[in-house]
Write a protein that holds these residues in place. Structure first.
Motif, PDB file in Angstrom:
ATOM      1  N   ALA A 221       0.839  -1.211   0.000  1.00  0.00           N
ATOM      2  CA  ALA A 221       0.000   0.000   0.000  1.00  0.00           C
ATOM      3  C   ALA A 221       0.865   1.249   0.000  1.00  0.00           C
ATOM      4  O   ALA A 221       0.501   2.277  -0.597  1.00  0.00           O
ATOM      5  CB  ALA A 221      -0.924  -0.014   1.214  1.00  0.00           C
ATOM      6  N   LEU A 222       2.019   1.196   0.667  1.00  0.00           N
ATOM      7  CA  LEU A 222       2.948   2.333   0.659  1.00  0.00           C
ATOM      8  C   LEU A 222       3.443   2.603  -0.756  1.00  0.00           C
ATOM      9  O   LEU A 222       3.461   3.759  -1.215  1.00  0.00           O
ATOM     10  CB  LEU A 222       4.128   2.046   1.590  1.00  0.00           C
ATOM     11  CG  LEU A 222       5.293   3.041   1.517  1.00  0.00           C
ATOM     12  CD1 LEU A 222       4.847   4.436   1.933  1.00  0.00           C
ATOM     13  CD2 LEU A 222       6.450   2.550   2.382  1.00  0.00           C
ATOM     14  N   GLU A 223       3.848   1.543  -1.459  1.00  0.00           N
ATOM     15  CA  GLU A 223       4.314   1.706  -2.839  1.00  0.00           C
ATOM     16  C   GLU A 223       3.231   2.360  -3.691  1.00  0.00           C
ATOM     17  O   GLU A 223       3.504   3.253  -4.499  1.00  0.00           O
ATOM     18  CB  GLU A 223       4.686   0.336  -3.421  1.00  0.00           C
ATOM     19  CG  GLU A 223       5.950  -0.269  -2.863  1.00  0.00           C
ATOM     20  CD  GLU A 223       7.180   0.149  -3.670  1.00  0.00           C
ATOM     21  OE1 GLU A 223       7.068   1.069  -4.500  1.00  0.00           O
ATOM     22  OE2 GLU A 223       8.242  -0.449  -3.455  1.00  0.00           O
ATOM     23  N   ARG A 224       1.998   1.905  -3.498  1.00  0.00           N
ATOM     24  CA  ARG A 224       0.887   2.456  -4.271  1.00  0.00           C
ATOM     25  C   ARG A 224       0.694   3.942  -3.951  1.00  0.00           C
ATOM     26  O   ARG A 224       0.482   4.768  -4.855  1.00  0.00           O
ATOM     27  CB  ARG A 224      -0.390   1.676  -3.957  1.00  0.00           C
ATOM     28  CG  ARG A 224      -1.583   2.026  -4.848  1.00  0.00           C
ATOM     29  CD  ARG A 224      -2.817   1.231  -4.465  1.00  0.00           C
ATOM     30  NE  ARG A 224      -2.544  -0.196  -4.393  1.00  0.00           N
ATOM     31  CZ  ARG A 224      -2.631  -0.920  -3.289  1.00  0.00           C
ATOM     32  NH1 ARG A 224      -2.987  -0.349  -2.142  1.00  0.00           N
ATOM     33  NH2 ARG A 224      -2.370  -2.204  -3.303  1.00  0.00           N
ATOM     34  N   ALA A 225       0.781   4.305  -2.671  1.00  0.00           N
ATOM     35  CA  ALA A 225       0.598   5.703  -2.271  1.00  0.00           C
ATOM     36  C   ALA A 225       1.704   6.587  -2.845  1.00  0.00           C
ATOM     37  O   ALA A 225       1.431   7.706  -3.323  1.00  0.00           O
ATOM     38  CB  ALA A 225       0.577   5.806  -0.748  1.00  0.00           C
ATOM     39  N   LEU A 226       2.942   6.111  -2.827  1.00  0.00           N
ATOM     40  CA  LEU A 226       4.048   6.889  -3.386  1.00  0.00           C
ATOM     41  C   LEU A 226       3.869   7.094  -4.883  1.00  0.00           C
ATOM     42  O   LEU A 226       4.129   8.187  -5.416  1.00  0.00           O
ATOM     43  CB  LEU A 226       5.374   6.185  -3.095  1.00  0.00           C
ATOM     44  CG  LEU A 226       5.793   6.108  -1.620  1.00  0.00           C
ATOM     45  CD1 LEU A 226       7.031   5.247  -1.456  1.00  0.00           C
ATOM     46  CD2 LEU A 226       6.037   7.499  -1.059  1.00  0.00           C
ATOM     47  N   HIS A 227       3.400   6.050  -5.554  1.00  0.00           N
ATOM     48  CA  HIS A 227       3.146   6.166  -6.994  1.00  0.00           C
ATOM     49  C   HIS A 227       2.020   7.163  -7.270  1.00  0.00           C
ATOM     50  O   HIS A 227       2.107   7.986  -8.197  1.00  0.00           O
ATOM     51  CB  HIS A 227       2.790   4.794  -7.575  1.00  0.00           C
ATOM     52  CG  HIS A 227       2.485   4.818  -9.047  1.00  0.00           C
ATOM     53  ND1 HIS A 227       1.216   5.054  -9.551  1.00  0.00           N
ATOM     54  CD2 HIS A 227       3.296   4.677 -10.130  1.00  0.00           C
ATOM     55  CE1 HIS A 227       1.252   5.034 -10.855  1.00  0.00           C
ATOM     56  NE2 HIS A 227       2.492   4.801 -11.244  1.00  0.00           N
ATOM     57  N   ASP A 228       0.974   7.120  -6.466  1.00  0.00           N
ATOM     58  CA  ASP A 228      -0.170   8.008  -6.677  1.00  0.00           C
ATOM     59  C   ASP A 228       0.222   9.475  -6.484  1.00  0.00           C
ATOM     60  O   ASP A 228      -0.247  10.352  -7.229  1.00  0.00           O
ATOM     61  CB  ASP A 228      -1.308   7.646  -5.724  1.00  0.00           C
ATOM     62  CG  ASP A 228      -1.980   6.319  -6.083  1.00  0.00           C
ATOM     63  OD1 ASP A 228      -1.739   5.817  -7.196  1.00  0.00           O
ATOM     64  OD2 ASP A 228      -2.723   5.792  -5.236  1.00  0.00           O
ATOM     65  N   GLY A 256      11.545  -3.107   4.354  1.00  0.00           N
ATOM     66  CA  GLY A 256      10.682  -2.922   3.187  1.00  0.00           C
ATOM     67  C   GLY A 256      10.335  -1.467   2.945  1.00  0.00           C
ATOM     68  O   GLY A 256      10.289  -1.005   1.796  1.00  0.00           O
ATOM     69  N   VAL A 257      10.081  -0.737   4.018  1.00  0.00           N
ATOM     70  CA  VAL A 257       9.788   0.691   3.876  1.00  0.00           C
ATOM     71  C   VAL A 257      11.005   1.420   3.320  1.00  0.00           C
ATOM     72  O   VAL A 257      10.886   2.300   2.454  1.00  0.00           O
ATOM     73  CB  VAL A 257       9.366   1.289   5.236  1.00  0.00           C
ATOM     74  CG1 VAL A 257       9.199   2.796   5.123  1.00  0.00           C
ATOM     75  CG2 VAL A 257       8.069   0.650   5.726  1.00  0.00           C
ATOM     76  N   ALA A 258      12.189   1.064   3.806  1.00  0.00           N
ATOM     77  CA  ALA A 258      13.416   1.706   3.325  1.00  0.00           C
ATOM     78  C   ALA A 258      13.616   1.447   1.834  1.00  0.00           C
ATOM     79  O   ALA A 258      14.035   2.341   1.085  1.00  0.00           O
ATOM     80  CB  ALA A 258      14.607   1.207   4.128  1.00  0.00           C
ATOM     81  N   GLU A 259      13.320   0.221   1.382  1.00  0.00           N
ATOM     82  CA  GLU A 259      13.445  -0.093  -0.038  1.00  0.00           C
ATOM     83  C   GLU A 259      12.506   0.770  -0.875  1.00  0.00           C
ATOM     84  O   GLU A 259      12.892   1.285  -1.931  1.00  0.00           O
ATOM     85  CB  GLU A 259      13.142  -1.577  -0.279  1.00  0.00           C
ATOM     86  CG  GLU A 259      14.294  -2.502   0.037  1.00  0.00           C
ATOM     87  CD  GLU A 259      15.490  -2.275  -0.868  1.00  0.00           C
ATOM     88  OE1 GLU A 259      15.308  -2.074  -2.086  1.00  0.00           O
ATOM     89  OE2 GLU A 259      16.623  -2.265  -0.351  1.00  0.00           O
ATOM     90  N   ALA A 260      11.272   0.913  -0.404  1.00  0.00           N
ATOM     91  CA  ALA A 260      10.303   1.730  -1.141  1.00  0.00           C
ATOM     92  C   ALA A 260      10.759   3.185  -1.199  1.00  0.00           C
ATOM     93  O   ALA A 260      10.638   3.847  -2.238  1.00  0.00           O
ATOM     94  CB  ALA A 260       8.929   1.617  -0.481  1.00  0.00           C
ATOM     95  N   CYS A 261      11.289   3.681  -0.088  1.00  0.00           N
ATOM     96  CA  CYS A 261      11.759   5.071  -0.066  1.00  0.00           C
ATOM     97  C   CYS A 261      12.927   5.272  -1.019  1.00  0.00           C
ATOM     98  O   CYS A 261      13.012   6.291  -1.722  1.00  0.00           O
ATOM     99  CB  CYS A 261      12.164   5.462   1.356  1.00  0.00           C
ATOM    100  SG  CYS A 261      10.772   5.668   2.475  1.00  0.00           S
ATOM    101  N   ALA A 263      13.578   3.573  -3.723  1.00  0.00           N
ATOM    102  CA  ALA A 263      13.092   3.488  -5.102  1.00  0.00           C
ATOM    103  C   ALA A 263      12.431   4.782  -5.558  1.00  0.00           C
ATOM    104  O   ALA A 263      12.486   5.133  -6.738  1.00  0.00           O
ATOM    105  CB  ALA A 263      12.117   2.318  -5.237  1.00  0.00           C
ATOM    106  N   HIS A 264      11.819   5.493  -4.626  1.00  0.00           N
ATOM    107  CA  HIS A 264      11.090   6.713  -4.977  1.00  0.00           C
ATOM    108  C   HIS A 264      11.844   7.984  -4.572  1.00  0.00           C
ATOM    109  O   HIS A 264      11.308   9.088  -4.723  1.00  0.00           O
ATOM    110  CB  HIS A 264       9.710   6.699  -4.317  1.00  0.00           C
ATOM    111  CG  HIS A 264       8.781   5.687  -4.903  1.00  0.00           C
ATOM    112  ND1 HIS A 264       7.882   5.982  -5.901  1.00  0.00           N
ATOM    113  CD2 HIS A 264       8.613   4.364  -4.637  1.00  0.00           C
ATOM    114  CE1 HIS A 264       7.191   4.896  -6.222  1.00  0.00           C
ATOM    115  NE2 HIS A 264       7.613   3.895  -5.467  1.00  0.00           N
ATOM    116  N   GLY A 265      13.047   7.848  -4.061  1.00  0.00           N
ATOM    117  CA  GLY A 265      13.826   9.022  -3.668  1.00  0.00           C
ATOM    118  C   GLY A 265      13.195   9.804  -2.539  1.00  0.00           C
ATOM    119  O   GLY A 265      13.297  11.029  -2.487  1.00  0.00           O
ATOM    120  N   ALA A 266      12.541   9.089  -1.618  1.00  0.00           N
ATOM    121  CA  ALA A 266      11.820   9.758  -0.520  1.00  0.00           C
ATOM    122  C   ALA A 266      12.623   9.692   0.774  1.00  0.00           C
ATOM    123  O   ALA A 266      13.285   8.696   1.069  1.00  0.00           O
ATOM    124  CB  ALA A 266      10.454   9.105  -0.318  1.00  0.00           C
TER     125      ALA A 266
END
Length: 489
Positions: A221-228, A256-261, A263-266
């Motif tokens: 859901a985090l990945e989806r929110a970052l994409h949105d 997992g959260v760190a990986e998503a961040c 990937a999105h430069g967050a």
């Protein structure tokens, strides 16, 4: 010179006053028979209102005795095993000694010329904590002590906002502010939304991501929110992961959260105000795996490190990011200063020497002893969960993770509405009696009772005793049948 001031001429007087006051507190705390008195709010208001502040007593002993009657006799005592409400802890004795030292000297740590080695001690504690987190030395990690987790989170998100706005992106600063978003789990601390408001972000700036069944942030859901956010033309100022949610004690999946961040430069901020004590746990440090990949971390030493209020810190992976908090004044911290001035990286100006509390605790008993004390309360929470789950009239709402236990008292034949009513009736009755203090919250629309353990001296026997008090309070506050009311007239 007036002899009520502590000067070099009055050390003996100071020593007598300090010893007398400490003795009063020690004797009082040893004799408390519960977490608070049974005095009503009205009685306490009358006690305080009766004091004439324009007629001094003229004697410190008399003032201490009056304060004992006004304050100590009615304070909420977190060292009492009947206190099971919030994230308040009994305090380490070396830290109490540190408080006496810092109060007497009255050190202010904003500038070198007010603090000297106090500045160096705070910096050593910051560096030590950053190393415990696992921040790589190459990034020159840094940090600063704050008044609490709310301020640490505010400064972290301010720093993240400024880092984001320093990157090239179309639009004016004001236009970009309107499009900035903070992404957080649905159980993130309320201070995240408060910080967004104080930082001038849009009313809908905080995007709350649904959790998994355990309550942890859902990485998908985090990945989806970052994409949105990106698809809508907005920018993510920060992602907030929580290491110890207030109600459930849940730790978000940090790797997992760190990986998503990444990937999105967050920017990744980890709010470990509650769970930060795991950094020194001999048995549970692994629960914080991935925290070293954060850009910023909040740690509250006055929670799971058993330090007096207030002692929190914001730690940053790259210390250069603190430049956004720097504001120079010629009389205080001029730009040309060569000595370290901690005000350069703090939102506060005048600031207490709070780092000494943890320093003295570490130098007296060491980090592992702090961690073992935390392990004891986490073990107790697991045992309390088993006790609640095994009781036929209790319902365990969620499996304990850290030191909180959510449950409901559901006597036979009790419906949902009655179970909700019982929660607040019981909580109020216990608090008013002074025999125990428990908390309450709402999870998935259901009102729950909450134990929060941060006292290593609390035992399973204490848990059983408070559960019996809950049962008795529920019986006493239950609505009386109409025929019983009529018969009593």
């Amino acid at each position: 010179m007036s002899d009520f001031l502590f000067t070099r001429d009055t050390p003996a007087q100071y020593a007598r006053a300090l010893h007398s006051t400490v003795d009063t507190v020690a004797v009082h705390l040893a004799g408390t028979g519960g977490p608070r008195s049974a005095a009503s709010p009205g009685q306490l208001e009358d006690l305080v209102a009766a004091v004439d502040l324009d007629r001094p007593l003229g004697d410190l002993g008399a003032a201490v005795d009056e304060t004992r009657r006004l304050y100590l006799d009615h304070a909420v005592h977190f060292h009492d095993p009947g206190y099971m409400a919030h994230l308040n802890c009994p305090v380490a004795i070396p830290a109490v000694a540190a408080e006496a030292l810092t109060a007497a000297v009255n050190t202010a740590v904003e500038t070198w010329d007010q603090s000297t080695t106090a500045t160096l001690i705070e910096q050593r504690i910051v560096d030590w904590t950053a190393a415990r987190i696992g921040f790589p030395a190459a990034g020159e990690p840094d940090g600063v002590f704050t008044s609490g987790g709310t301020q640490s989170n505010l400064q972290a998100l301010f720093t993240a906002r400024e880092e984001r706005l320093s990157r090239p992106h179309p639009g004016t600063r004001q236009e970009r502010l309107a499009g900035l978003r903070i992404v957080a789990g649905e159980h993130a601390h309320f201070s995240v939304a408060k910080a967004a408001h104080l930082l001038g972000l849009a009313p809908d700036a905080v995007v709350f991501v649904p959790g998994t069944r355990s309550g942890a942030l859902d990485v998908v859901a985090l990945e989806r929110a970052l994409h949105d956010v990106a698809a809508s033309g907005g920018e993510v100022a920060a992602v907030v992961a929580t290491a110890g949610t207030t109600d459930l004690g849940v730790i978000d999946p940090l790797p997992g959260v760190a990986e998503a961040c990444r990937a999105h430069g967050a920017w990744l901020h980890v709010d470990a105000a509650y769970g930060g004590g795991l950094l020194v746990s001999p048995t549970r440090r692994h629960l914080l795996a991935g925290i070293e990949r954060a850009d910023s971390v909040t740690v509250d030493f006055h929670k799971s490190w058993f330090q007096p209020v207030a002692a929190s810190a914001l730690l940053l992976r790259e210390g250069r990011s603190l430049r956004f908090s720097t504001w120079s004044a010629e009389y205080l911290n001029p730009r040309h200063a060569v000595r370290p001035n901690l005000v350069d990286k703090s939102l506060q100006t005048t600031r207490r020497f709070d780092a000494l509390k943890l320093w003295m605790t570490l130098r007296t008993v060491g980090a592992e002893e702090i961690g073992r004390a935390l392990d004891r309360v986490l073990d107790l929470a697991q045992e309390a969960g088993r006790i609640v789950a095994g009781a036929p009239d209790m319902e365990l709402v969620a499996e304990p993770v850290l030191s909180t236990v959510l449950f409901r008292h559901v006597p036979p034949g009790t419906g949902e509405d009655d179970a909700d009513r019982i929660v607040e009736a019981v909580r109020t009755a216990l608090f008013d009696s002074g025999r125990a203090v428990v908390a309450s919250t709402v999870l998935d629309g259901r009102r729950c009772l909450k134990f929060t353990f941060l006292n290593p001296a609390t035992t399973a026997t204490d848990v059983e005793r408070v559960l019996d008090l809950i049962r008795a309070a529920a019986r006493e506050t239950a609505p009386r049948p109409l025929e019983a009311v009529a018969g009593a007239r």
